[in-house]
Design an enzyme around this catalytic site. Structure first.
Site, PDB file in Angstrom:
ATOM      1  N   GLY A  49       0.880  -1.305   0.065  1.00  8.35           N
ATOM      2  CA  GLY A  49       0.168  -0.146   0.071  1.00  8.35           C
ATOM      3  C   GLY A  49       0.807   1.111   0.067  1.00  8.35           C
ATOM      4  O   GLY A  49       0.115   2.214   0.061  1.00  8.35           O
ATOM      5  N   TRP A  51       2.597   2.814  -2.607  1.00  5.27           N
ATOM      6  CA  TRP A  51       2.175   3.711  -3.667  1.00  5.27           C
ATOM      7  C   TRP A  51       0.844   4.345  -3.705  1.00  5.27           C
ATOM      8  O   TRP A  51       0.471   5.601  -4.032  1.00  5.27           O
ATOM      9  CB  TRP A  51       2.318   2.944  -4.959  1.00  5.27           C
ATOM     10  CG  TRP A  51       3.893   2.728  -5.519  1.00  5.27           C
ATOM     11  CD1 TRP A  51       4.952   2.635  -4.793  1.00  5.27           C
ATOM     12  CD2 TRP A  51       4.329   2.488  -6.865  1.00  5.27           C
ATOM     13  NE1 TRP A  51       6.010   2.289  -5.404  1.00  5.27           N
ATOM     14  CE2 TRP A  51       6.034   2.140  -6.689  1.00  5.27           C
ATOM     15  CE3 TRP A  51       3.543   2.375  -7.999  1.00  5.27           C
ATOM     16  CZ2 TRP A  51       6.331   2.127  -7.883  1.00  5.27           C
ATOM     17  CZ3 TRP A  51       4.365   2.373  -9.043  1.00  5.27           C
ATOM     18  CH2 TRP A  51       5.659   1.861  -9.098  1.00  5.27           C
ATOM     19  N   LYS A 149       6.639  -1.337 -13.855  1.00  2.66           N
ATOM     20  CA  LYS A 149       7.904  -1.858 -13.599  1.00  2.66           C
ATOM     21  C   LYS A 149       8.331  -3.264 -14.468  1.00  2.66           C
ATOM     22  O   LYS A 149       7.387  -3.895 -14.971  1.00  2.66           O
ATOM     23  CB  LYS A 149       7.947  -2.559 -12.038  1.00  2.66           C
ATOM     24  CG  LYS A 149       8.708  -3.357 -11.594  1.00  2.66           C
ATOM     25  CD  LYS A 149       9.128  -3.658 -10.237  1.00  2.66           C
ATOM     26  CE  LYS A 149       8.134  -4.554  -9.552  1.00  2.66           C
ATOM     27  NZ  LYS A 149       8.388  -4.585  -8.018  1.00  2.66           N
TER      28      LYS A 149
HETATM   29  C1  SAM Z   1       6.276  -5.350  -5.320  1.00  2.00           C
HETATM   30  S1  SAM Z   1       4.508  -5.577  -4.713  1.00  2.00           S
HETATM   31  C2  SAM Z   1       3.719  -3.745  -4.970  1.00  2.00           C
HETATM   32  C3  SAM Z   1       4.392  -3.001  -3.880  1.00  2.00           C
HETATM   33  C4  SAM Z   1       3.385  -1.673  -3.581  1.00  2.00           C
HETATM   34  N1  SAM Z   1       3.803  -0.624  -5.013  1.00  2.00           N
HETATM   35  C5  SAM Z   1       3.750  -0.786  -2.707  1.00  2.00           C
HETATM   36  O1  SAM Z   1       4.468   0.209  -2.785  1.00  2.00           O
HETATM   37  O2  SAM Z   1       3.244  -0.895  -1.651  1.00  2.00           O
HETATM   38  C6  SAM Z   1       3.854  -6.261  -5.947  1.00  2.00           C
HETATM   39  C7  SAM Z   1       2.360  -6.734  -5.927  1.00  2.00           C
HETATM   40  O3  SAM Z   1       1.930  -6.925  -7.196  1.00  2.00           O
HETATM   41  C8  SAM Z   1       0.953  -7.891  -7.072  1.00  2.00           C
HETATM   42  N2  SAM Z   1       0.595  -8.793  -8.205  1.00  2.00           N
HETATM   43  C9  SAM Z   1       0.959  -9.409  -9.172  1.00  2.00           C
HETATM   44  N3  SAM Z   1       0.435  -9.890 -10.047  1.00  2.00           N
HETATM   45  C10 SAM Z   1      -0.961  -9.481  -9.881  1.00  2.00           C
HETATM   46  C11 SAM Z   1      -2.272  -9.468 -10.591  1.00  2.00           C
HETATM   47  N4  SAM Z   1      -2.234 -10.202 -11.830  1.00  2.00           N
HETATM   48  N5  SAM Z   1      -3.265  -8.686 -10.185  1.00  2.00           N
HETATM   49  C12 SAM Z   1      -3.128  -8.208  -9.133  1.00  2.00           C
HETATM   50  N6  SAM Z   1      -1.928  -7.951  -8.273  1.00  2.00           N
HETATM   51  C13 SAM Z   1      -0.829  -8.535  -8.651  1.00  2.00           C
HETATM   52  C14 SAM Z   1       1.385  -8.972  -5.761  1.00  2.00           C
HETATM   53  O4  SAM Z   1       0.240  -9.383  -5.186  1.00  2.00           O
HETATM   54  C15 SAM Z   1       2.200  -7.821  -4.873  1.00  2.00           C
HETATM   55  O5  SAM Z   1       1.467  -7.543  -3.802  1.00  2.00           O
END
Ligand code: SAM
Length: 194
Positions: A49, A51, A149
């Site tokens: 959470g 971002w 990303k």
């Molecule tokens: C690096 S974390 C994101 C961190 C977030 N930007 C933050 O600052 O708190 C990546 C997230 O992408 C989610 N994710 C990956 N593939 C996904 C999809 N197809 N649909 C929804 N979420 C996805 C994962 O569950 C994970 O929580």
């Protein structure tokens, strides 16, 4: 995922953000003026959470942020943010837009678990970014922006080309908070449109 307890980790703790990755978005935002008051923002892969919290603050008070993740967001949500649980690629676009117009900005920090095999991870990341680009094409307003990303690898030039076909300007960003040894970079497309 490996937790890096560096300067950015402690800064995030002090400033009440759920993850150090907030400073990657902050740096790109500062450099490119990506986020602004009144915008409608979609944050793909928003858990835990950080971002979401940053974007909600930047677009407040009239802007709104919609976050999507496979996992729950436990951090307290700002009043101008909501989270949809699920796979970003399986949810009907109307669920995300909630009757609103198209998004001004789409952020994607989505990541799949890594295998440790660099070429395989880069390949999976490239496929994820192409799917994100297709989703963004259905949800972004003309003139809008996409930040996604990607793990660097053989297909980075192809991905950049795909962004160039949809956006007037495209750049590859490597913010300071992204560890030098990490293969991640961010593709930024501005001015979405044919
Ligand atoms: C690096 S974390 C994101 C961190 C977030 N930007 C933050 O600052 O708190 C990546 C997230 O992408 C989610 N994710 C990956 N593939 C996904 C999809 N197809 N649909 C929804 N979420 C996805 C994962 O569950 C994970 O929580």
């Amino acid at each position: 995922m490996k937790k890096v307890q560096d300067h950015y980790f402690h800064k995030a703790r002090r400033e009440g953000f759920a993850a150090r990755s907030v400073y990657k978005l902050e740096e790109i935002d500062r450099r490119h003026k990506l986020l602004a008051p009144r915008q409608l923002v979609l944050d793909l892969g928003c858990a835990p959470g950080s971002w979401l919290a940053y974007a909600a603050r930047r677009v407040a008070p009239k802007g709104r942020v919609v976050g999507v993740d496979l996992h729950r967001v436990d951090a307290p949500l700002p009043s101008n943010a909501r989270v949809v649980a699920g796979d970003a690629f399986c949810l009907p676009p109307a669920t995300l837009l909630d009757g609103g117009p198209a998004f001004d900005v789409i952020l994607s920090d989505m990541a799949l678990g890594t295998t440790g095999i660099k070429s395989a991870d880069a390949e999976r990341s490239a496929e994820l970014v192409l799917r994100t680009l297709a989703l963004a094409a259905a949800l972004l307003r003309p003139g809008g922006s996409l930040l996604a990303k990607v793990y660097q690898g053989a297909r980075l030039a192809e991905l950049r080309g795909a962004f160039r076909r949809s956006f007037a300007t495209v750049s590859v960003e490597k913010p300071k908070a992204s560890r030098a040894e990490s293969v991640e970079v961010f593709l930024l497309g501005r001015q979405f449109g044919p």
